[in-house]
Scaffold this motif. Structure first.
Motif, PDB file in Angstrom:
ATOM      1  N   PRO A   1       0.831  -1.216   0.000  1.00  0.00           N
ATOM      2  CA  PRO A   1       0.000   0.000   0.000  1.00  0.00           C
ATOM      3  C   PRO A   1       0.859   1.258   0.000  1.00  0.00           C
ATOM      4  O   PRO A   1       1.919   1.313   0.629  1.00  0.00           O
ATOM      5  N   GLU A   2       0.392   2.263  -0.710  1.00  0.00           N
ATOM      6  CA  GLU A   2       1.100   3.538  -0.809  1.00  0.00           C
ATOM      7  C   GLU A   2       0.295   4.615  -0.092  1.00  0.00           C
ATOM      8  O   GLU A   2      -0.928   4.678  -0.209  1.00  0.00           O
ATOM      9  N   ASN A   3       0.989   5.467   0.617  1.00  0.00           N
ATOM     10  CA  ASN A   3       0.354   6.575   1.331  1.00  0.00           C
ATOM     11  C   ASN A   3       0.769   7.883   0.675  1.00  0.00           C
ATOM     12  O   ASN A   3       1.807   8.469   0.986  1.00  0.00           O
ATOM     13  N   LYS A   4      -0.045   8.335  -0.278  1.00  0.00           N
ATOM     14  CA  LYS A   4       0.225   9.578  -0.973  1.00  0.00           C
ATOM     15  C   LYS A   4      -0.616  10.700  -0.372  1.00  0.00           C
ATOM     16  O   LYS A   4      -1.766  10.479   0.008  1.00  0.00           O
ATOM     17  N   PRO A   5      -0.072  11.915  -0.265  1.00  0.00           N
ATOM     18  CA  PRO A   5      -0.879  13.026   0.255  1.00  0.00           C
ATOM     19  C   PRO A   5      -2.000  13.391  -0.715  1.00  0.00           C
ATOM     20  O   PRO A   5      -1.821  13.406  -1.935  1.00  0.00           O
TER      21      PRO A   5
ATOM     22  N   ASN B   1      -6.653   9.416  -6.077  1.00  0.00           N
ATOM     23  CA  ASN B   1      -5.398  10.144  -5.872  1.00  0.00           C
ATOM     24  C   ASN B   1      -5.617  11.528  -5.270  1.00  0.00           C
ATOM     25  O   ASN B   1      -4.784  12.012  -4.499  1.00  0.00           O
TER      26      ASN B   1
ATOM     27  N   GLN C   1      -8.999  12.169   0.112  1.00  0.00           N
ATOM     28  CA  GLN C   1      -8.708  11.267   1.222  1.00  0.00           C
ATOM     29  C   GLN C   1      -9.908  10.395   1.566  1.00  0.00           C
ATOM     30  O   GLN C   1      -9.757   9.222   1.908  1.00  0.00           O
TER      31      GLN C   1
ATOM     32  N   SER D   1      -8.739   2.481  -3.138  1.00  0.00           N
ATOM     33  CA  SER D   1      -8.669   3.174  -1.849  1.00  0.00           C
ATOM     34  C   SER D   1      -7.814   2.391  -0.859  1.00  0.00           C
ATOM     35  O   SER D   1      -7.037   2.964  -0.094  1.00  0.00           O
TER      36      SER D   1
ATOM     37  N   TYR E   1      -4.019   2.877  -1.897  1.00  0.00           N
ATOM     38  CA  TYR E   1      -3.399   4.176  -1.663  1.00  0.00           C
ATOM     39  C   TYR E   1      -3.694   4.744  -0.277  1.00  0.00           C
ATOM     40  O   TYR E   1      -3.451   5.922  -0.020  1.00  0.00           O
ATOM     41  N   GLY E   2      -4.242   3.951   0.624  1.00  0.00           N
ATOM     42  CA  GLY E   2      -4.471   4.405   1.982  1.00  0.00           C
ATOM     43  C   GLY E   2      -5.587   5.414   2.124  1.00  0.00           C
ATOM     44  O   GLY E   2      -5.526   6.290   2.986  1.00  0.00           O
ATOM     45  N   ARG E   3      -6.619   5.298   1.321  1.00  0.00           N
ATOM     46  CA  ARG E   3      -7.758   6.210   1.396  1.00  0.00           C
ATOM     47  C   ARG E   3      -8.904   5.549   2.161  1.00  0.00           C
ATOM     48  O   ARG E   3      -8.934   4.329   2.348  1.00  0.00           O
ATOM     49  N   GLU E   4      -9.868   6.349   2.560  1.00  0.00           N
ATOM     50  CA  GLU E   4     -11.061   5.856   3.253  1.00  0.00           C
ATOM     51  C   GLU E   4     -12.228   5.843   2.269  1.00  0.00           C
ATOM     52  O   GLU E   4     -12.574   6.874   1.699  1.00  0.00           O
TER      53      GLU E   4
END
Length: 400
Positions: free
Chosen positions: A172-176, A260, A263, A301, A304-307
């Motif tokens: 998993p990727e955590n992009k701002p 992308n 959040q 989601s 990419y670490g989204r909710e």
């Protein structure tokens, strides 16, 4: 987490014959296992089926040609057969979420064909992929694999195209994110109305749809055993594949952009199966791909670490003012703009619904600020609907 990476391949003429033989063995083995299961009172285990349908069948004259292909796809076919029955039993017991799963069915030669290789049956060497008893296959690497694949599935679709589908492990990727949250209202003319004010239109499938219907009428008049029917069937399959590819490309690009940039992604739980009963809109709704878009957003989601939030279908997103919270009641589908009788704000129907979906998704429910009725949508909303239209006409005619 696991993901699939699919690539186009171009086998040679000899490899096409070898793949056709492999697909036929896998298909016959699946059908033999299904016939044996229907004859038994108790469902046999995968080990027993492999002994009967593979080991013992190879010693008979009717199935001795099973030894001409690799044994790994045959074993995986039995394993997939067991998974299909397991999914069916868990579905009828209520342990599986989603729509009810049907029991396994017989495979046909004209449908999509596939065969799965696990480790030991394939390898990647340079720009080519080696498959057991098939050889090195030319592959178009549109993007690199993130990690070493654990299995690969050879696919031949109904249009005659060949693909390789790899199962790989991705991190998993955590992009701002640019925005904190977004609400998406799905529709027909406007595929997605975002709470940020952006509108995304769906590609037009009308021209391809006319060609498909015309070709299907010609296909129905062909003799079932003729070569002309097979050519026409292939033409229909290619047109349908073009529609699927266009829709898939559009949904992938839109879902990637939405995930992308935001959040929290909020969608509405639409009753697609119920909406398909409308004979006037069923074709357009089925071509839109609402469920596929929801599945892609949910999967990306997690990557990419989204909710990802899905609100209830009973939330009155089209009946509440997104500014003051006043509830005006149910609106007819032809009403696309409305003036709030409480604050006087002019709302577009889709934009207002997307803002309400976002507010519910982030935790701001309508019940906390609603000033209208406390009940669900009913026929009593008709007088409000008429008065709302009169207010809107007065608003449009007023000289500002």
């Amino acid at each position: 987490m696991k993901a699939r990476y699919q690539y186009r391949i171009y086998p040679t003429d000899q490899q096409r014959k070898d793949l056709a033989r492999l697909f036929g063995c896998v298909r016959v083995l699946w059908n033999d296992a299904l016939v044996l299961c229907k004859q038994c009172e108790k469902l046999p285990s995968n080990g027993d089926l492999q002994k009967i349908c593979i080991t013992q069948a190879k010693k008979t004259k009717e199935r001795e040609w099973l030894s001409e292909v690799s044994n790994i796809p045959l074993q995986q076919s039995i394993a997939d057969w067991g998974v299909a029955w397991s999914n069916f039993f868990t579905s009828i017991k209520g342990k599986r979420k989603g729509k009810k799963v049907n029991p396994p069915r017989f495979k046909k030669r004209t449908n999509r064909q596939s065969a799965r290789f696990r480790k030991g049956g394939f390898s990647i060497k340079g720009d080519k992929v080696f498959l057991a008893k098939i050889g090195y296959i030319k592959t178009v690497w549109s993007r690199p694999l993130p990690s070493e694949p654990s299995s690969v599935t050879v696919i031949k679709d109904t249009a005659g195209r060949y693909f390789l589908s790899f199962v790989v492990e991705v991190q998993p990727e955590n992009k701002p994110a640019l925005n904190t949250a977004v609400g998406i209202d799905l529709g027909i003319k406007v595929f997605a109305a975002l709470s940020t004010g952006e509108r995304v239109s769906s590609p037009s499938y009308s021209k391809l749809d006319r060609k498909i219907r015309r070709s299907q009428r010609k296909l129905s008049r062909r003799s079932k055993t003729s070569k002309r029917r097979e050519r026409m069937r292939l033409r229909v399959a290619k047109l349908k594949a073009k529609v699927r590819d266009t829709r898939k490309d559009f949904l992938h690009k839109l879902s990637t952009k939405v995930v992308n940039e935001n959040q929290v992604i909020t969608l509405e739980d639409l009753n697609v199966s119920g909406l398909l009963k409308n004979r006037k809109l069923s074709r357009t709704i089925s071509q839109a791909g609402w469920r596929e878009f929801r599945t892609l957003c949910e999967a990306k989601s997690g990557k990419y670490g989204r909710e990802f939030v899905v609100i209830s279908r009973w939330e009155p997103t089209s009946q509440v003012c997104s500014d003051c919270g006043y509830r005006w009641g149910k609106l007819d589908l032809k009403v696309r703009e409305i003036v709030c009788m409480n604050c006087g704000t002019l709302h577009d129907r889709d934009d207002n619904a997307s803002k309400n979906i976002e507010q519910v998704g982030v935790g701001h429910t309508h019940d906390s600020k609603r000033t209208g009725r406390e009940r669900k949508t009913s026929s009593e909303a008709a007088p409000l609907e008429l008065s709302t239209q009169r207010e809107y006409e007065q608003f449009r005619l007023f000289d500002w």
